[in-house]
Design an enzyme around this catalytic site. Structure first.
Site, PDB file in Angstrom:
ATOM      1  N   LYS A 148      35.161  37.794  35.583  1.00 29.49           N
ATOM      2  CA  LYS A 148      36.456  37.861  36.249  1.00 29.49           C
ATOM      3  C   LYS A 148      36.576  36.695  37.229  1.00 29.49           C
ATOM      4  O   LYS A 148      35.656  36.449  38.035  1.00 29.49           O
ATOM      5  CB  LYS A 148      36.572  39.179  37.019  1.00 29.49           C
ATOM      6  CG  LYS A 148      36.702  40.388  36.106  1.00 29.49           C
ATOM      7  CD  LYS A 148      38.131  40.537  35.598  1.00 29.49           C
ATOM      8  CE  LYS A 148      38.323  41.882  34.912  1.00 29.49           C
ATOM      9  NZ  LYS A 148      39.728  42.053  34.472  1.00 29.49           N
ATOM     10  N   LYS A 250      45.111  46.574  23.723  1.00 28.22           N
ATOM     11  CA  LYS A 250      44.781  47.893  24.255  1.00 28.22           C
ATOM     12  C   LYS A 250      45.612  48.906  23.480  1.00 28.22           C
ATOM     13  O   LYS A 250      46.837  48.975  23.679  1.00 28.22           O
ATOM     14  CB  LYS A 250      45.155  47.956  25.745  1.00 28.22           C
ATOM     15  CG  LYS A 250      44.367  47.022  26.657  1.00 28.22           C
ATOM     16  CD  LYS A 250      45.012  47.001  28.048  1.00 28.22           C
ATOM     17  CE  LYS A 250      44.059  46.553  29.139  1.00 28.22           C
ATOM     18  NZ  LYS A 250      43.616  45.173  29.029  1.00 28.22           N
TER      19      LYS A 250
HETATM   20 MG   LIG Z   1      42.251  41.186  30.899  1.00 30.88          MG
END
Ligand SMILES: [Mg+2]
Length: 347
Positions: A148, A250
């Site tokens: 991240k 997703k």
């Molecule tokens: Mg992402």
């Protein structure tokens, strides 16, 4: 169709577009089809799907498979994707069980994969913490690591990316996820750093609405992957704009496993890779996503190692991560008899 609400605490708060959340609240969905019960899960996530109240309302209006909402909004985005996911997954798992097949076999055009590689996620942290977490992931057997970025000064993030490559060695696949944090100039600079370090892709370098900006960032020696843009702009717009080398899909945000496979087929026709991930779902939707990934030919490492983010779950996980891979449950439906207790409605 029956639904049963649940609330599961997260191990630590998750930051979302609408602020931090400390639990995942959703609905277990049961559908009977040909005398066989199938399970689904609708777990809305602020910023990605409808709200909890809208999800509950949509589920209460669904009578069964025949009332699966087909309406879509702009650019192919379903209006209530989490509710739709719950119903679609339940119907598909019932049909797969009735056919005596795993969900992956039921969904796939060809023989599905037996195992799916998954990436480790290294969160934001100091340079040392980032390198340490990368080493741990590689020791556990992960062959792909996602780091991240975007929460720190870009120069610090560049140092973190170098530390990740050094800790991982040359053979580990690397990805960075900026969650839309950068402006165009920063994104260009950081993509050049990622290219130099042989990262596979940078996920969502620019804000989600900037589809054209992402298209302009391609071709710098590192892939551009889009995640948030699929929920806001929609997959049809992202693909039409040639904005991504990879889509991070997703199923909960796309409206179900079959919807996700449709998006994946459209992506693959354009030479765009698809990675399957979750919205930090409970075990039913997570295992559903494992089957979706297994149904895709040559799927790259997926973002399916998210179960450990929950402090509790609906049932033991029949598809745990082992050595950076998940074995796809072979029993009928989601995982044979693994969820038999959940298939019984509460007394
Ligand atoms: Mg992402």
């Amino acid at each position: 169709m029956e639904t049963e609400p649940f609330s599961l605490d997260l191990r630590s708060p998750l930051s979302t577009a609408s602020g931090p959340i400390s639990r995942r609240e959703g609905f277990l969905v049961r559908v009977e089809h040909d005398g066989v019960v199938g399970l689904g899960e609708a777990t809305p996530l602020p910023g990605w799907t409808e709200s909890y109240a809208e999800c509950e309302d949509a589920l209460s209006g669904m009578r069964g498979p025949e009332s699966l909402p087909s309406e879509t909004g702009e650019a192919g985005r379903p209006r209530r994707p989490a509710a739709r996911h719950g119903a679609e997954l339940a119907v598909a798992t019932a049909e797969a069980r009735a056919a005596g097949e795993s969900l992956a076999a039921f969904l796939a055009d060809e023989t599905p994969a037996d195992t799916v590689a998954v990436n480790a996620t290294v969160g934001d942290g100091s340079v040392d913490a980032t390198a340490g977490a990368t080493r741990e992931a590689v020791e556990e057997g992960f062959s792909t690591v996602k780091v991240k970025v975007g929460a720190r000064d870009p120069d610090v993030d560049a140092t973190r990316l170098r530390a990740v490559r050094e800790a991982a060695g040359d053979d580990v696949g690397l990805r960075a996820d900026a969650n839309g944090a950068w402006d165009v100039e920063t994104a260009r600079r950081m993509l050049d750093v990622a290219a130099e370090l042989d990262f596979s892709y940078v996920e969502q370098p620019l804000p989600s609405a900037d589809v054209e900006g992402h298209a302009d960032l391609r071709g710098r020696g590192v892939g551009v992957a889009l995640d948030e843009s699929l929920a806001t702009a929609g997959p049809a717009r992202v693909l039409a704009a040639d904005a991504a080398d990879a889509l991070v899909c997703k199923p909960m945000a796309l409206g179900g496993p079959i919807r996700t496979l449709d998006v994946a087929r459209q992506a693959s026709e354009r030479g765009v890779d698809v990675v399957v991930t979750t919205t930090i779902d409970a075990v039913i939707a997570r295992v559903g996503a494992v089957h979706v990934a297994a149904a895709l030919p040559d799927v790259p490492a997926c973002g399916l190692a998210t179960g450990a983010m929950l402090a509790d779950d609906l049932a033991p996980d029949p598809a745990p991560v082992e050595g950076g891979r998940i074995r796809v449950p072979a029993g009928p439906g989601l995982a044979g008899d693994a969820f038999s207790a959940l298939r019984q409605p509460p007394e």
